[in-house]
Write a protein that holds these residues in place. Sequence first.
Motif, mmCIF file in Angstrom:
data_model
loop_
_atom_site.group_PDB
_atom_site.id
_atom_site.type_symbol
_atom_site.label_atom_id
_atom_site.label_comp_id
_atom_site.label_asym_id
_atom_site.label_seq_id
_atom_site.Cartn_x
_atom_site.Cartn_y
_atom_site.Cartn_z
ATOM 1 N N VAL A 126 4.058 12.998 4.685
ATOM 2 C CA VAL A 126 4.842 12.060 3.871
ATOM 3 C C VAL A 126 3.918 11.090 3.147
ATOM 4 O O VAL A 126 2.747 10.899 3.505
ATOM 5 C CB VAL A 126 5.851 11.285 4.740
ATOM 6 N N ARG A 127 4.478 10.450 2.118
ATOM 7 C CA ARG A 127 3.786 9.388 1.384
ATOM 8 C C ARG A 127 4.618 8.119 1.560
ATOM 9 O O ARG A 127 5.770 8.054 1.130
ATOM 10 C CB ARG A 127 3.650 9.769 -0.088
ATOM 11 N N CYS A 128 4.038 7.121 2.237
ATOM 12 C CA CYS A 128 4.756 5.911 2.618
ATOM 13 C C CYS A 128 4.241 4.708 1.824
ATOM 14 O O CYS A 128 3.026 4.502 1.693
ATOM 15 C CB CYS A 128 4.600 5.634 4.113
ATOM 16 N N THR A 129 5.165 3.872 1.346
ATOM 17 C CA THR A 129 4.824 2.639 0.638
ATOM 18 C C THR A 129 5.329 1.459 1.458
ATOM 19 O O THR A 129 6.490 1.445 1.899
ATOM 20 C CB THR A 129 5.465 2.622 -0.760
ATOM 21 N N GLY A 130 4.442 0.473 1.682
ATOM 22 C CA GLY A 130 4.822 -0.687 2.475
ATOM 23 C C GLY A 130 3.672 -1.656 2.626
ATOM 24 O O GLY A 130 2.654 -1.565 1.918
ATOM 25 N N LYS A 131 3.828 -2.575 3.555
ATOM 26 C CA LYS A 131 2.806 -3.592 3.779
ATOM 27 C C LYS A 131 2.373 -3.580 5.241
ATOM 28 O O LYS A 131 3.151 -3.225 6.130
ATOM 29 C CB LYS A 131 3.333 -4.974 3.407
ATOM 30 N N ILE A 132 1.121 -3.997 5.456
ATOM 31 C CA ILE A 132 0.602 -4.111 6.807
ATOM 32 C C ILE A 132 1.161 -5.382 7.428
ATOM 33 O O ILE A 132 1.152 -6.455 6.819
ATOM 34 C CB ILE A 132 -0.936 -4.138 6.819
ATOM 35 N N SER A 133 1.624 -5.247 8.675
ATOM 36 C CA SER A 133 2.164 -6.391 9.396
ATOM 37 C C SER A 133 1.574 -6.406 10.796
ATOM 38 O O SER A 133 1.277 -5.346 11.372
ATOM 39 C CB SER A 133 3.694 -6.299 9.465
ATOM 40 N N LEU A 170 0.837 -1.204 0.000
ATOM 41 C CA LEU A 170 0.000 0.000 0.000
ATOM 42 C C LEU A 170 0.870 1.251 0.000
ATOM 43 O O LEU A 170 2.011 1.244 0.477
ATOM 44 C CB LEU A 170 -0.899 0.017 1.244
ATOM 45 N N THR A 171 0.301 2.327 -0.510
ATOM 46 C CA THR A 171 0.910 3.652 -0.374
ATOM 47 C C THR A 171 -0.072 4.531 0.399
ATOM 48 O O THR A 171 -1.215 4.725 -0.015
ATOM 49 C CB THR A 171 1.215 4.283 -1.738
#
Length: 411
Positions: free
Chosen positions: A87-94, A37-38
């Motif tokens: 900010v704009r963050c890209t990553g995955k939910i953990s 997700l972003t």
Amino acid sequence: MYMNMSFPSSAMQDKVFSVTEINNYIKEILEGCLPQLTIEGEISNYRPNSSGHIYFTLKDQTNQISAVMFKSAAYYLDFKPQDGKKVRCTGKISVYGPQGKYQLVITKMQIAGEGDILKMLEERKRRLFNEGLFDESKKKPLPQYPQTIGVITSPNGAALRDILQITKRRNSTVSVIILPAVVQGADAAQSIVNQIRIANEFDLCDVLIVGRGGGSLEDLLPFSEEIVIRAIASSKIPTISAVGHEIDWALSDYAADRRAPTPSAAAELVVPLLSDIKAGLNQYKTEFYNTIKTVTEKYRLMIKTFDPKNLELQFRNIELPFLTRFDNAKTALFQNITQKIQDTRQTIQNSITVLENCSPSTVLKRGYAMVREKDSKKIITSATNQLINKQIEIIPSTGKILATVTNIEEQ
């Protein structure tokens, strides 16, 4: 969406789960169903770790989510994250099972724009600066040796404990007045303002520390509220703003007379070391003693010279220059008088000579004679017929000749 769940719905209703099982189940659902997700939001409660990982909260106006960016990804950041930055963050939910919470594991982060809170604070800072509330010329000096320190902070916070410990360690003779205030939340700003007003109204202390321990940008907002800034700027008591950690900042830092990076640093700044004070007093005592000793020795030597044995000699030494000057003046006076008398005598003699040369007797001695009528004694200066038959006197240098005029010859 839930076709791949580990447990069928009927089984879930009858089974009793352990905490670990339910956390693993939630982890499987979230991590399996949500792709990369972003998310755009504002950094809050930024906490860099010594290992290189960074932890913070990503928030918008109503909700927030925990986020982490591990060292391997944080290494490539081209800006320094801080509270309030959008900010704009890209990553995955953990899902982190041991704590039972989910978070966003960020692999990429970039600036999305200035956060709403930072924009608001920058606008307020510019406006108050233009009003002159931050002018350096209005800053009051801190007292060099305060007797009483006022502390406006939470009575239960670590900041107060640090201030009290440092004050006691540095100088136990300095008193601390605690002015308890709410330092977080909607009521915090007014609480801080009330305590500043009380401290000034009753002149409770020599210097005032206003602050709290660290926290997120939102936690520190009360110290940037306009009513707090105005109260600090108008305080007659010198103030120190000690908000959060060294990287934190609030508008109170600009309004206060001094800024301290932490509450502990504020105590270090304002409380002088008792040992330094004692050392300074001992130095002053030594200098004062040496000065008195030097002056005393000087006068002792002066008095010693006036003992009975050489007192007359001392007096003669003082008297001799005056006697010499008197004798010289007397001699000069006599010389001047003598010269004046001689000059006067010469002037008189010259006058006598002039007078003698002009005297009739002197003229007569040169062969001249004076002629006058006998009766009237009138000097005859010309021969006229009126003198015929008149008796005249002819007076030469010596004697007198009587004659009668018988004839007149006119030239």
